[in-house]
Design an enzyme around this catalytic site. Structure first.
Site, PDB file in Angstrom:
ATOM      1  N   ASP A  80       0.851  -1.194   0.000  1.00 21.83           N
ATOM      2  CA  ASP A  80       0.000   0.000   0.000  1.00 21.83           C
ATOM      3  C   ASP A  80       0.882   1.237   0.000  1.00 21.83           C
ATOM      4  O   ASP A  80       2.109   1.164   0.158  1.00 21.83           O
ATOM      5  CB  ASP A  80      -0.919   0.003   1.225  1.00 21.83           C
ATOM      6  N   LYS A  81       0.229   2.388  -0.164  1.00 24.33           N
ATOM      7  CA  LYS A  81       0.883   3.698  -0.153  1.00 24.33           C
ATOM      8  C   LYS A  81       0.019   4.644   0.664  1.00 24.33           C
ATOM      9  O   LYS A  81      -1.209   4.515   0.682  1.00 24.33           O
ATOM     10  CB  LYS A  81       1.053   4.183  -1.591  1.00 24.33           C
ATOM     11  N   HIS A  82       0.653   5.589   1.330  1.00 20.23           N
ATOM     12  CA  HIS A  82      -0.095   6.593   2.090  1.00 20.23           C
ATOM     13  C   HIS A  82       0.524   7.953   1.851  1.00 20.23           C
ATOM     14  O   HIS A  82       1.745   8.101   1.824  1.00 20.23           O
ATOM     15  CB  HIS A  82      -0.063   6.284   3.590  1.00 20.23           C
ATOM     16  N   SER A  83      -0.329   8.972   1.677  1.00 22.49           N
ATOM     17  CA  SER A  83       0.139  10.345   1.517  1.00 22.49           C
ATOM     18  C   SER A  83      -0.264  11.168   2.726  1.00 22.49           C
ATOM     19  O   SER A  83      -1.342  10.971   3.294  1.00 22.49           O
ATOM     20  CB  SER A  83      -0.470  10.958   0.251  1.00 22.49           C
ATOM     21  N   THR A 120      -9.183  11.127  -1.023  1.00 22.12           N
ATOM     22  CA  THR A 120      -9.384  10.096  -2.047  1.00 22.12           C
ATOM     23  C   THR A 120     -10.822   9.582  -2.039  1.00 22.12           C
ATOM     24  O   THR A 120     -11.423   9.359  -3.095  1.00 22.12           O
ATOM     25  CB  THR A 120      -8.404   8.935  -1.822  1.00 22.12           C
ATOM     26  N   ARG A 168      -7.594  14.645  20.048  1.00 23.87           N
ATOM     27  CA  ARG A 168      -6.470  15.473  19.587  1.00 23.87           C
ATOM     28  C   ARG A 168      -6.966  16.653  18.760  1.00 23.87           C
ATOM     29  O   ARG A 168      -6.421  17.761  18.839  1.00 23.87           O
ATOM     30  CB  ARG A 168      -5.512  14.628  18.727  1.00 23.87           C
ATOM     31  N   SER A 183      -0.952   7.216  14.436  1.00 22.25           N
ATOM     32  CA  SER A 183      -2.272   7.281  13.810  1.00 22.25           C
ATOM     33  C   SER A 183      -2.226   6.718  12.395  1.00 22.25           C
ATOM     34  O   SER A 183      -3.069   5.902  12.004  1.00 22.25           O
ATOM     35  CB  SER A 183      -2.764   8.730  13.795  1.00 22.25           C
ATOM     36  N   LYS A 187      -3.457   2.132  11.317  1.00 19.42           N
ATOM     37  CA  LYS A 187      -4.452   1.688  10.325  1.00 19.42           C
ATOM     38  C   LYS A 187      -3.799   0.820   9.255  1.00 19.42           C
ATOM     39  O   LYS A 187      -4.396  -0.140   8.769  1.00 19.42           O
ATOM     40  CB  LYS A 187      -5.133   2.911   9.711  1.00 19.42           C
ATOM     41  N   LYS A 188      -2.576   1.158   8.868  1.00 20.87           N
ATOM     42  CA  LYS A 188      -1.882   0.381   7.842  1.00 20.87           C
ATOM     43  C   LYS A 188      -1.495  -1.003   8.360  1.00 20.87           C
ATOM     44  O   LYS A 188      -1.600  -2.008   7.649  1.00 20.87           O
ATOM     45  CB  LYS A 188      -0.641   1.139   7.355  1.00 20.87           C
TER      46      LYS A 188
END
Length: 435
Positions: A80-83, A120, A168, A183, A187-188
């Protein structure tokens, strides 16, 4: 476990044990802590920080606070990828099907817009029928049969993160690198990944405007994810202008379809998408080098295989089966489209990317409050890249608006977000570094 003792020790700068952190997060997930205790813990971390070992423990505890997905029945590497978020950043929409077309399985858990940045999920919801919250069975089938599925986080994945983030958000502790790291990665990890590539944005349109801070965050994310058992790297990318030539929801979806059709080559977006595809393929062991990974990704695009994967994913998740062939049939257009003119002749030298993102929200393409409804039709397209020579009165973008008054306001705002210079600007690279 006495919560106030853990809070006191962290407030005093002591290092917490994995058992302390696990107990505290377990109590948080079970609803056994007050919002005051959660806020006090977050503020103590904000002021005193955490060691790498503490951040790993916090990440794992939050990942283990709910369900964890397993993919034993899929014989592809799980990646996967996260930005960290930007403007005109629709990389995930193209990257997931490209990576899947090259042999990866991509269960992508994505988010909605946050602040001035686009989401997204909001972009995908411009597709009629597309479900961003499928049941676990459909999600699994889509990943297995299409190769990728882009969906939203369910309440069963890392629920402790959801409660901690809500506190937060109202206690001025969002911008803590240990808490941001935990955080994102909790999730990943809960999604059952084997490899992860991170896009850490830096610039006036990113949450991290300073390069040094972006590097600190990137190192924290990479070291903690690797420490938790997920092969991870990060690219630091420029967000001093919108990444795509569109900013909005349906307009970015159209941009995605153009990209998959090969009509966005040699752009900043093309550079970033292909670089992330290559990094994912190398990290997963499918490509031996970034050059080989990029060649594989370009072949997936030119052959039409990536577009086929995207179409299959959309169809399996409830969207139309002929979206790629007939985008105008499904992606709604705004009733007013108005060109934005250059106010003078010269070079597009700089822009306020954050301001452009805020202008999309002003058009109705984002949320001021969580309950706001998004107008998926609105935004900007045909944005010229920085470094373009323009003449006064020539269009630098196209506004998509719900009415003429909104179009006028947005056009004026967008023109003000650009600086036009007599001198050609020296622009930096879109990919600033690798961690």
């Amino acid at each position: 476990m006495i919560p106030q003792e853990i809070i006191r020790r962290k407030r005093n700068g002591e290092e917490l044990s994995s058992a302390d952190i696990s107990s505290f997060i377990g109590a948080l997930a079970a609803g056994q802590l007050s919002e005051g205790q959660i806020g006090a813990f977050a503020m103590a971390v904000w002021f005193k920080g955490m060691s790498r070992e503490e951040i790993v423990a916090l990440t794992l505890a939050m990942a283990n606070s709910g369900d964890r997905l397993e993919w034993a029945d899929i014989d592809r590497p799980i990646a996967d990828k996260h930005s960290t978020g930007g403007v005109g950043d629709n990389v995930s929409l193209m990257l997931a099907p490209i990576a899947a077309a090259c042999g990866l399985a991509v269960p992508m858990i994505s988010g909605r817009g946050l602040g001035h940045t686009g989401g997204t999920l909001d972009k995908l919801e411009s597709i009629p029928g597309y479900t961003i919250t499928p049941d676990a069975g459909l999600f699994r089938r889509a990943v297995k049969e299409a190769g990728c599925a882009i969906i939203g986080q369910t309440g069963a994945l890392a629920p402790a993160d959801g409660r901690l983030y809500a506190v937060r958000d109202v206690t001025a502790t969002v911008d803590s690198i240990p808490l941001i790291t935990a955080s994102i990665l909790s999730k990943k990890l809960a999604a059952g990944l084997q490899t992860l590539v991170l896009d850490v944005k830096v610039g006036n349109g990113a949450f991290m405007a300073d390069r040094h801070q972006a590097e600190i965050l990137a190192r924290s994310l990479v070291e903690v994810a690797n420490g938790a058992g997920v092969k991870t790297s990060a690219l630091i990318t420029d967000m001093n202008e919108p990444l795509a030539d569109s900013a909005g929801n349906a307009v970015e979806m159209r941009n995605c379809l153009d990209f998959l059709a090969g009509r966005k080559e040699n752009t900043r977006l093309d550079t970033v998408v292909l670089a992330f595809a290559a990094e994912m393929l190398v990290k997963s062991g499918i490509a031996a080098s970034p050059d080989e990974g990029e060649r594989m990704a370009r072949q997936a695009l030119s052959s039409g295989k990536a577009a086929e994967v995207f179409a299959r994913m959309v169809s399996m998740l409830g969207g139309p089966g002929d979206l790629i062939e007939n985008p105008d049939k499904y992606l709604a257009r705004a009733p007013v489209e108005k060109p934005v003119m250059a106010v003078r002749s010269g070079w597009l030298a700089a822009c306020d990317a954050r301001g452009i993102g805020v202008s999309v929200i002003d058009l109705g393409g984002g949320r001021r409050h969580p309950a706001d409804r998004i107008d998926h039709r609105v935004g900007f397209s045909e944005l010229l890249p920085l470094g373009t020579r323009v003449n006064a009165g020539e269009p630098i973008a196209l506004v998509h608006a719900a009415d003429e008054a909104a179009a006028e306001r947005a056009a004026a705002a967008l023109a003000a977000h650009y600086r036009i210079s007599e001198d050609e600007p020296a622009l930096g690279p879109v990919i600033a570094g690798l961690v």
